[in-house]
Design a protein around this motif. Structure first.
Motif, mmCIF file in Angstrom:
data_model
loop_
_atom_site.group_PDB
_atom_site.id
_atom_site.type_symbol
_atom_site.label_atom_id
_atom_site.label_comp_id
_atom_site.label_asym_id
_atom_site.label_seq_id
_atom_site.Cartn_x
_atom_site.Cartn_y
_atom_site.Cartn_z
ATOM 1 N N LEU A 17 -33.742 30.487 5.558
ATOM 2 C CA LEU A 17 -35.051 30.311 6.185
ATOM 3 C C LEU A 17 -35.719 29.024 5.708
ATOM 4 O O LEU A 17 -36.294 28.284 6.511
ATOM 5 C CB LEU A 17 -35.948 31.523 5.901
ATOM 6 N N LYS A 18 -35.620 28.735 4.408
ATOM 7 C CA LYS A 18 -36.202 27.486 3.881
ATOM 8 C C LYS A 18 -35.558 26.269 4.534
ATOM 9 O O LYS A 18 -36.245 25.317 4.900
ATOM 10 C CB LYS A 18 -36.041 27.421 2.362
ATOM 11 N N ALA A 19 -34.225 26.311 4.676
ATOM 12 C CA ALA A 19 -33.518 25.198 5.316
ATOM 13 C C ALA A 19 -33.951 25.057 6.775
ATOM 14 O O ALA A 19 -34.176 23.941 7.265
ATOM 15 C CB ALA A 19 -32.008 25.401 5.224
ATOM 16 N N LEU A 20 -34.082 26.195 7.458
ATOM 17 C CA LEU A 20 -34.509 26.151 8.865
ATOM 18 C C LEU A 20 -35.945 25.638 8.990
ATOM 19 O O LEU A 20 -36.251 24.847 9.893
ATOM 20 C CB LEU A 20 -34.389 27.539 9.497
ATOM 21 N N GLN A 21 -36.816 26.079 8.097
ATOM 22 C CA GLN A 21 -38.204 25.619 8.145
ATOM 23 C C GLN A 21 -38.296 24.125 7.856
ATOM 24 O O GLN A 21 -39.074 23.406 8.486
ATOM 25 C CB GLN A 21 -39.067 26.421 7.169
ATOM 26 N N LYS A 22 -37.486 23.668 6.913
ATOM 27 C CA LYS A 22 -37.439 22.235 6.603
ATOM 28 C C LYS A 22 -36.935 21.463 7.828
ATOM 29 O O LYS A 22 -37.479 20.416 8.181
ATOM 30 C CB LYS A 22 -36.517 22.009 5.400
ATOM 31 N N ALA A 23 -35.931 22.009 8.480
ATOM 32 C CA ALA A 23 -35.403 21.382 9.695
ATOM 33 C C ALA A 23 -36.450 21.420 10.802
ATOM 34 O O ALA A 23 -36.559 20.472 11.597
ATOM 35 C CB ALA A 23 -34.132 22.090 10.150
ATOM 36 N N GLY A 24 -37.229 22.519 10.853
ATOM 37 C CA GLY A 24 -38.274 22.636 11.870
ATOM 38 C C GLY A 24 -39.332 21.551 11.721
ATOM 39 O O GLY A 24 -39.803 20.998 12.719
ATOM 40 N N GLU A 25 -39.707 21.238 10.480
ATOM 41 C CA GLU A 25 -40.677 20.164 10.240
ATOM 42 C C GLU A 25 -40.131 18.829 10.729
ATOM 43 O O GLU A 25 -40.839 18.052 11.385
ATOM 44 C CB GLU A 25 -41.003 20.078 8.743
ATOM 45 N N LYS A 26 -38.871 18.573 10.402
ATOM 46 C CA LYS A 26 -38.255 17.312 10.812
ATOM 47 C C LYS A 26 -38.033 17.291 12.332
ATOM 48 O O LYS A 26 -38.208 16.249 12.975
ATOM 49 C CB LYS A 26 -36.930 17.122 10.084
ATOM 50 N N ALA A 27 -37.679 18.454 12.903
ATOM 51 C CA ALA A 27 -37.404 18.526 14.339
ATOM 52 C C ALA A 27 -38.656 18.233 15.160
ATOM 53 O O ALA A 27 -38.573 17.653 16.247
ATOM 54 C CB ALA A 27 -36.839 19.894 14.706
ATOM 55 N N HIS A 28 -39.799 18.619 14.632
ATOM 56 C CA HIS A 28 -41.062 18.345 15.332
ATOM 57 C C HIS A 28 -41.231 16.838 15.517
ATOM 58 O O HIS A 28 -41.582 16.369 16.620
ATOM 59 C CB HIS A 28 -42.233 18.947 14.542
ATOM 60 N N ALA A 29 -40.966 16.090 14.461
ATOM 61 C CA ALA A 29 -41.050 14.618 14.549
ATOM 62 C C ALA A 29 -39.956 14.061 15.463
ATOM 63 O O ALA A 29 -40.204 13.145 16.254
ATOM 64 C CB ALA A 29 -40.944 14.008 13.161
ATOM 65 N N GLN A 30 -38.749 14.634 15.376
ATOM 66 C CA GLN A 30 -37.650 14.173 16.221
ATOM 67 C C GLN A 30 -37.933 14.447 17.692
ATOM 68 O O GLN A 30 -37.597 13.631 18.555
ATOM 69 C CB GLN A 30 -36.333 14.848 15.813
ATOM 70 N N LEU A 31 -38.584 15.555 17.994
ATOM 71 C CA LEU A 31 -38.953 15.881 19.364
ATOM 72 C C LEU A 31 -39.967 14.867 19.881
ATOM 73 O O LEU A 31 -39.847 14.379 21.011
ATOM 74 C CB LEU A 31 -39.523 17.302 19.440
ATOM 75 N N ASN A 50 -40.324 11.850 18.965
ATOM 76 C CA ASN A 50 -39.672 10.548 19.139
ATOM 77 C C ASN A 50 -38.599 10.569 20.212
ATOM 78 O O ASN A 50 -37.978 9.539 20.488
ATOM 79 C CB ASN A 50 -39.048 10.072 17.819
ATOM 80 N N GLY A 51 -38.337 11.724 20.781
ATOM 81 C CA GLY A 51 -37.321 11.834 21.829
ATOM 82 C C GLY A 51 -35.905 11.881 21.300
ATOM 83 O O GLY A 51 -34.958 11.701 22.056
ATOM 84 N N GLU A 52 -35.742 12.146 20.008
ATOM 85 C CA GLU A 52 -34.412 12.190 19.400
ATOM 86 C C GLU A 52 -33.686 13.504 19.685
ATOM 87 O O GLU A 52 -32.459 13.553 19.637
ATOM 88 C CB GLU A 52 -34.518 11.976 17.886
#
Length: 183
Positions: free
Chosen positions: A72-86, A88-90
């Motif tokens: 869950l911690k890894a997914l939440q960390k990825a979720g924070e980064k994914a928000h920025a990637q979304l 930026n259109g990445e």
């Protein structure tokens, strides 16, 4: 589990890697624990008061909780980064939503594991309490038996001691009479 989430990378321990790669080991541990947990639960259906099996279940659940928390911690960390990637259109919106669903799934799994651990802990507590209650009942029965047996024995000893005193007194009186009569 996170197999449909593509294009998201996270950093764990200084290593940047794809999310699916990062979660692979954690997912394997979780799967192994779930398999072992099913075996223990199957045996507990046959004997729900088996303390060894309950202890094993508690241990497995604790390990599963730790592994799920890590995931869950890894997914939440990825979720924070994914928000920025979304932004930026990445990554696609679909990938972002899949990650959000995976986070929710992990949270639900964690809640279920914690609930099962609490239930197992309660079962162990009730079993210990029942065993303690049985022990107290046996102690009470032993006390009653002891009192029931000891009281008559003590009374018998008391009577014997008193009888011995009376006999000694009578013997002393007899000796005095013999001494007086003979003398």
């Amino acid at each position: 589990m996170a197999g449909n989430i593509k294009g998201i990378t996270i950093e764990i321990g200084g290593n940047t890697q794809k999310l699916s790669t990062a979660l692979k080991q954690v997912n394997k541990e979780s799967k192994d624990m779930q398999s072992e947990l099913k075996k223990v639960e199957k045996l507990l259906k046959l004997d729900p008061t088996n303390t060894e099996l309950l202890a094993q279940k508690q241990e497995i659940l604790t390990g599963a909780i730790e592994a799920t928390e890590e995931r869950l911690k890894a997914l939440q960390k990825a979720g924070e980064k994914a928000h920025a990637q979304l932004a930026n259109g990445e990554i696609s919106r679909e990938t972002f939503r899949e990650l959000q669903r995976e986070i929710i799934r992990a949270e639900q799994e964690l809640d279920g594991l914690r609930s099962a651990a609490a239930e197992t802990s309660n079962s162990l507590g009730k079993l210990a309490s029942n065993l303690s209650g049985v022990g107290n009942q046996l102690t009470d029965i032993g006390g009653k038996l002891t009192a029931g047996v000891t009281a008559p024995i003590a009374a018998g000893f008391t009577l014997a001691v008193e009888g011995t005193r009376e006999l000694r007194g009578d013997l002393a009186k007899l000796k005095t009479k013999v001494d007086t009569a003979g003398g």
